[in-house]
Write a protein that holds these residues in place. Structure first.
Motif: not given
Length: 156
Positions: A95-124
């Protein structure tokens, strides 16, 4: 908040990985030989193929759920892949060195948030997203091609 990445299980790819190249097309897959290090990230081993290594490019249903977000896309799997077992709070090197899409899902498998981030921000961002109790799991994708990378779950 502690988290853990999950790799895809090698066992589910054993049959296709054992096929000769002339039979891969019947499974909508092709073999690619890595021309350089760091460009073909394997979703099973969670490591990049090395120059000269054989990798399959195949279609995979990474979100097999009964929701509008059910999804499949192309992924890479190294022919010699074994299932990775990252440590708690470990971010896989693929996952290092790539722009990433991070997508959160709820217990009903519905997406509740999504964003494109730099790999350096992934842990935060993982920590911030998992604080929300509505979040059941996270999917990480490579933002450019949209390919599924890995799943992230809260460790309790």
């Amino acid at each position: 908040m502690s988290f853990m990445f999950s790799a895809l299980e090698a066992e589910q790819f054993r049959e296709i990985l054992s096929l000769p190249n002339d039979q891969l097309a019947t499974h909508n897959a092709i073999e690619i030989i890595a021309e350089e290090n760091g460009t073909l990230p394997c979703r099973v081993s969670l490591r990049n193929a090395c120059k000269g290594e054989a990798v399959l490019l195949l279609n995979y249903e990474h979100l097999s759920v009964a929701s509008p977000y059910r999804s499949r896309h192309a992924i890479y799997v190294r022919r010699a892949a074994e299932t990775a077992a990252p440590a708690i709070d470990e971010i896989p090197d693929i996952l290092r060195g790539w722009p990433l899409s991070i997508r959160a899902f709820d217990r009903h498998d519905m997406m509740i948030s999504a964003e494109v981030i730099d790999d350096s921000a992934l842990k935060v961002r993982i920590d911030e997203i998992l604080v929300n109790n509505e979040t059941d799991y996270i999917h990480i994708h490579f933002a450019g091609a949209g390919c599924y990378a890995a799943r992230v779950d809260r460790v309790t």
